[in-house]
Design a protein around this motif. Structure first.
Motif, PDB file in Angstrom:
ATOM      1  N   ARG A   1      -0.417  13.171  -0.872  1.00 12.62           N
ATOM      2  CA  ARG A   1      -1.589  13.722  -1.562  1.00 12.62           C
ATOM      3  C   ARG A   1      -2.570  14.292  -0.546  1.00 12.62           C
ATOM      4  O   ARG A   1      -3.137  15.365  -0.742  1.00 12.62           O
ATOM      5  CB  ARG A   1      -2.271  12.637  -2.405  1.00 12.62           C
ATOM      6  CG  ARG A   1      -3.515  13.145  -3.142  1.00 12.62           C
ATOM      7  CD  ARG A   1      -4.088  12.117  -4.076  1.00 12.62           C
ATOM      8  NE  ARG A   1      -4.546  10.922  -3.381  1.00 12.62           N
ATOM      9  CZ  ARG A   1      -5.107   9.876  -3.984  1.00 12.62           C
ATOM     10  NH1 ARG A   1      -5.247   9.870  -5.288  1.00 12.62           N
ATOM     11  NH2 ARG A   1      -5.498   8.827  -3.282  1.00 12.62           N
TER      12      ARG A   1
ATOM     13  N   ARG B   1       0.005   8.432  -0.759  1.00  6.75           N
ATOM     14  CA  ARG B   1      -1.350   8.817  -0.358  1.00  6.75           C
ATOM     15  C   ARG B   1      -1.309   9.866   0.768  1.00  6.75           C
ATOM     16  O   ARG B   1      -2.147  10.761   0.824  1.00  6.75           O
ATOM     17  CB  ARG B   1      -2.138   7.572   0.075  1.00  6.75           C
ATOM     18  CG  ARG B   1      -2.469   6.683  -1.108  1.00  6.75           C
ATOM     19  CD  ARG B   1      -2.962   5.309  -0.706  1.00  6.75           C
ATOM     20  NE  ARG B   1      -2.847   4.393  -1.816  1.00  6.75           N
ATOM     21  CZ  ARG B   1      -3.819   4.178  -2.707  1.00  6.75           C
ATOM     22  NH1 ARG B   1      -4.966   4.786  -2.597  1.00  6.75           N
ATOM     23  NH2 ARG B   1      -3.647   3.324  -3.703  1.00  6.75           N
TER      24      ARG B   1
ATOM     25  N   CYS C   1       0.866  -1.176   0.000  1.00  5.78           N
ATOM     26  CA  CYS C   1       0.000   0.000   0.000  1.00  5.78           C
ATOM     27  C   CYS C   1       0.906   1.230   0.000  1.00  5.78           C
ATOM     28  O   CYS C   1       1.736   1.390   0.895  1.00  5.78           O
ATOM     29  CB  CYS C   1      -0.913   0.005   1.225  1.00  5.78           C
ATOM     30  SG  CYS C   1      -2.006   1.437   1.281  1.00  5.78           S
ATOM     31  N   ASP C   2       0.747   2.061  -0.981  1.00  8.53           N
ATOM     32  CA  ASP C   2       1.646   3.223  -1.150  1.00  8.53           C
ATOM     33  C   ASP C   2       1.269   4.349  -0.187  1.00  8.53           C
ATOM     34  O   ASP C   2       0.824   5.413  -0.612  1.00  8.53           O
ATOM     35  CB  ASP C   2       1.595   3.722  -2.593  1.00  8.53           C
ATOM     36  CG  ASP C   2       0.189   4.079  -3.021  1.00  8.53           C
ATOM     37  OD1 ASP C   2      -0.745   3.769  -2.282  1.00  8.53           O
ATOM     38  OD2 ASP C   2       0.024   4.697  -4.085  1.00  8.53           O
TER      39      ASP C   2
ATOM     40  N   GLY D   1      -8.296   5.566   6.077  1.00 11.26           N
ATOM     41  CA  GLY D   1      -9.170   4.591   5.421  1.00 11.26           C
ATOM     42  C   GLY D   1      -8.429   3.692   4.443  1.00 11.26           C
ATOM     43  O   GLY D   1      -8.922   2.616   4.095  1.00 11.26           O
ATOM     44  N   HIS D   2      -7.234   4.114   4.006  1.00 13.37           N
ATOM     45  CA  HIS D   2      -6.464   3.254   3.100  1.00 13.37           C
ATOM     46  C   HIS D   2      -5.959   1.999   3.815  1.00 13.37           C
ATOM     47  O   HIS D   2      -5.649   1.001   3.178  1.00 13.37           O
ATOM     48  CB  HIS D   2      -5.281   4.023   2.516  1.00 13.37           C
ATOM     49  CG  HIS D   2      -5.683   5.175   1.659  1.00 13.37           C
ATOM     50  ND1 HIS D   2      -6.517   5.049   0.562  1.00 13.37           N
ATOM     51  CD2 HIS D   2      -5.402   6.502   1.756  1.00 13.37           C
ATOM     52  CE1 HIS D   2      -6.713   6.236   0.012  1.00 13.37           C
ATOM     53  NE2 HIS D   2      -6.060   7.130   0.723  1.00 13.37           N
ATOM     54  N   LEU D   3      -5.870   2.063   5.122  1.00 14.27           N
ATOM     55  CA  LEU D   3      -5.433   0.880   5.883  1.00 14.27           C
ATOM     56  C   LEU D   3      -6.673   0.098   6.337  1.00 14.27           C
ATOM     57  O   LEU D   3      -6.858  -0.178   7.518  1.00 14.27           O
ATOM     58  CB  LEU D   3      -4.584   1.301   7.084  1.00 14.27           C
ATOM     59  CG  LEU D   3      -3.236   1.945   6.724  1.00 14.27           C
ATOM     60  CD1 LEU D   3      -2.507   2.388   7.986  1.00 14.27           C
ATOM     61  CD2 LEU D   3      -2.365   0.955   5.942  1.00 14.27           C
ATOM     62  N   ASP D   4      -7.488  -0.264   5.371  1.00 11.16           N
ATOM     63  CA  ASP D   4      -8.754  -0.921   5.678  1.00 11.16           C
ATOM     64  C   ASP D   4      -8.646  -2.446   5.648  1.00 11.16           C
ATOM     65  O   ASP D   4      -9.598  -3.135   5.295  1.00 11.16           O
ATOM     66  CB  ASP D   4      -9.825  -0.449   4.689  1.00 11.16           C
ATOM     67  CG  ASP D   4      -9.402  -0.663   3.240  1.00 11.16           C
ATOM     68  OD1 ASP D   4      -8.244  -1.059   3.008  1.00 11.16           O
ATOM     69  OD2 ASP D   4     -10.231  -0.412   2.349  1.00 11.16           O
ATOM     70  N   TYR D   5      -7.500  -2.952   5.997  1.00 10.50           N
ATOM     71  CA  TYR D   5      -7.305  -4.404   6.016  1.00 10.50           C
ATOM     72  C   TYR D   5      -7.988  -5.006   7.249  1.00 10.50           C
ATOM     73  O   TYR D   5      -8.141  -4.339   8.275  1.00 10.50           O
ATOM     74  CB  TYR D   5      -5.814  -4.741   6.033  1.00 10.50           C
ATOM     75  CG  TYR D   5      -5.069  -4.226   4.834  1.00 10.50           C
ATOM     76  CD1 TYR D   5      -5.052  -4.940   3.638  1.00 10.50           C
ATOM     77  CD2 TYR D   5      -4.391  -3.017   4.873  1.00 10.50           C
ATOM     78  CE1 TYR D   5      -4.368  -4.463   2.521  1.00 10.50           C
ATOM     79  CE2 TYR D   5      -3.714  -2.529   3.772  1.00 10.50           C
ATOM     80  CZ  TYR D   5      -3.701  -3.256   2.598  1.00 10.50           C
ATOM     81  OH  TYR D   5      -3.037  -2.780   1.495  1.00 10.50           O
TER      82      TYR D   5
END
Lengths: 201, 174
Positions: free
Chosen positions: A73, A70, A65-66, A86-90
Motif C-alpha cells: 500500500r 502495508r 503485523c501484515d 511506523g507500523h513496527l512500533d513495538y
C-alpha cells in the motif's frame, strides 16, 4: 555460508513458482527457542490464518503485523517511507523470535538495512530472526504465504493481491546485511528456497 | 436507533427503502444463522456500553464495549468499532481497533482492517485483510503447550489444510 543440502524431489526443474517443501528450519527453530510457553513471537506476514493457529497454540501470545500488505500500500500510494516503518512500533526487546519469511527479498538495500535494525531493536538479546529467501529463477514469481502443514510441510499459497518488486540476494549479501545477527543455521532446498536463522547478539 | 432483525421485520425494512440486512453466511457453521439480531444502521454512531442476549451487527459506528456472550458479533464492511467486544463468534469485515474476546471463533474477511488484541479458540483470516495484533488462543487445561507440537500426520489434530482453504479448524493439542 555452509548450507545444508536437503533432499527435495519437488520442482527441481525451476518453474515460475516454487513447489512446497518440508521445512527443516521450523523444527530447529523451535528447539533453539526452548520452552515456548512464555515466548513472544512476531510474524510479519503475509498474514496466514493457518500459521497463526499453529504458532498461537505453541506460545502464550503470538503477534502478527501484515507488513507485506502495508508495504504494498505504501508503495502504490507513494506514501512517506517513515509512515511505513511506523507500523513496527513495538517496544524494544519485545520478542523472542521474529518471522520475516521472504520480506527482505522485496526491499531495496537501504530498506532491508532499516528492517534489520528494527528487528534488532525489537528482539531480546539472543532472540531469533527467521528468514526465507528465493532463488533467482523466481524473481518475477507471485508472492506467497508459507502455509505450515503436517510434519512442517510448507505449502506456498499465492498472494495475488500483493505486487512487490523482487531483489534477489546471495547468501553472502544476506549475511553482510545482518549486522548484529550472527548466523545460526541455514538450509538450502532443491526448489530454490533458502531458510536462514540468525540470532541477535 | 436499533433495528431488530427478524425475518418479517427485515422484509418490511427493505420495502421501506432502508439498507438491506446483512445475512449470516450459511457457509460458516460456527456463525449461528438463527436467533434475533440487532443492527446498528450505517448512519448511526453509538458511544457507550452494549449488553445483550441476541446477535449484534454493526454497520455504523460503535465506540465503547459490547458484551453479547453466547451470541455473535458482526462488523460490516462499512462498520467501524473501537473498544472491547465480547461474543461467542465474531465476523469482522470493517475497521476495528481494540480487543476481541470470542468464546469460539473470530473470522476476518479480506475487507477487514484490524488493530488490537484477540482472545479466541479459533481464528480465520482471509488473505488480504489488514491485520496487526496479538493473539491468545483459549486452551483446555490439559492442552497447555509445553513443547512444540510438530503437526504429525498420526496426531488427532485437524487434517492438513488444502492450500486454497483459508479458514482453519482448531488444532487439538496432544
Amino acid at each position: 555460508m555452509a548450507d545444508s543440502a536437503v533432499p527435495n524431489t519437488e520442482n527441481p526443474g525451476g518453474n515460475s513458482r516454487p513447489a512446497g517443501y518440508t521445512s527443516m528450519m521450523l523444527e530447529f527453530y523451535f528447539a533453539k527457542l526452548g520452552s515456548l510457553q512464555s515466548k513472544r513471537l512476531l510474524d510479519l506476514g503475509p498474514v496466514c490464518a493457518e500459521n497463526i493457529m499453529f504458532f498461537a497454540h505453541q506460545v502464550k501470545k503470538f503477534y502478527v503485523c501484515d507488513l507485506f500488505l502495508r508495504f504494498a500500500r505504501n508503495q502504490s500510494q507513494e506514501l512517506p517511507e517513515g509512515e511505513f516503518w511506523g507500523h513496527l512500533d513495538y517496544a524494544p526487546q519485545s520478542f523472542d523470535g521474529i518471522h520475516l519469511w521472504d520480506f527482505i527479498d522485496h526491499l531495496t538495500g537501504q530498506q532491508a538495512a532499516t528492517l534489520v535494525k528494527k528487528c534488532h531493536r525489537m528482539l531480546m538479546p539472543g532472540g531469533k530472526l527467521l528468514i526465507t529467501a528465493f532463488d533467482e529463477r523466481f524473481a518475477s514469481a507471485t508472492i506467497n504465504s508459507f502455509v505450515i502443514g503436517q510434519g512442517y510441510q510448507i505449502t506456498l499459497r499465492p498472494q495475488f493481491h500483493l505486487d512487490l518488486p523482487w531483489n534477489y540476494r546471495s547468501n553472502r549479501t544476506l549475511a553482510l546485511l545482518m549486522t548484529g545477527f550472527p548466523k545460526v543455521k541455514s538450509f538450502l532446498y532443491r526448489n530454490g528456497i533458502r531458510e536462514l536463522l540468525f540470532q541477535r547478539d | 436507533m436499533f433495528r431488530k432483525s427478524k425475518q418479517k421485520v427485515t422484509d418490511d425494512a427493505q420495502g421501506a427503502g432502508k439498507p438491506a440486512e446483512t445475512k449470516v453466511s450459511p457457509s460458516d457453521p460456527s456463525m449461528e444463522p438463527g436467533g434475533h439480531r440487532t443492527t446498528i444502521a450505517p448512519d448511526i454512531r453509538i458511544e457507550g456500553h452494549i449488553r445483550g442476549k441476541e446477535h449484534l451487527e454493526i454497520e455504523g459506528s460503535l465506540k465503547g464495549t459490547a458484551e453479547i456472550r453466547d451470541h455473535d458479533f458482526y462488523l460490516g464492511q462499512k462498520g467501524r468499532a473501537e473498544g472491547r467486544f465480547m461474543a461467542k463468534n465474531m465476523r469482522i469485515s470493517g475497521k476495528l481497533r481494540g480487543t476481541l474476546e470470542a468464546e469460539d471463533h473470530v473470522e476476518f474477511t479480506q475487507e477487514a482492517d484490524f488493530l488490537g488484541e484477540i482472545k479466541a479458540k479459533r481464528i480465520s483470516i482471509e488473505d488480504g485483510a489488514y491485520f496487526k495484533g496479538g493473539i491468545e488462543i483459549y486452551r483446555e487445561p490439559e492442552q497447555n503447550a509445553v513443547a512444540p507440537q510438530k503437526p504429525d500426520a498420526d496426531s488427532n489434530r485437524t487434517p492438513d489444510l488444502a492450500p486454497e482453504k483459508r479458514s482453519v479448524q482448531k488444532q487439538e493439542g496432544n
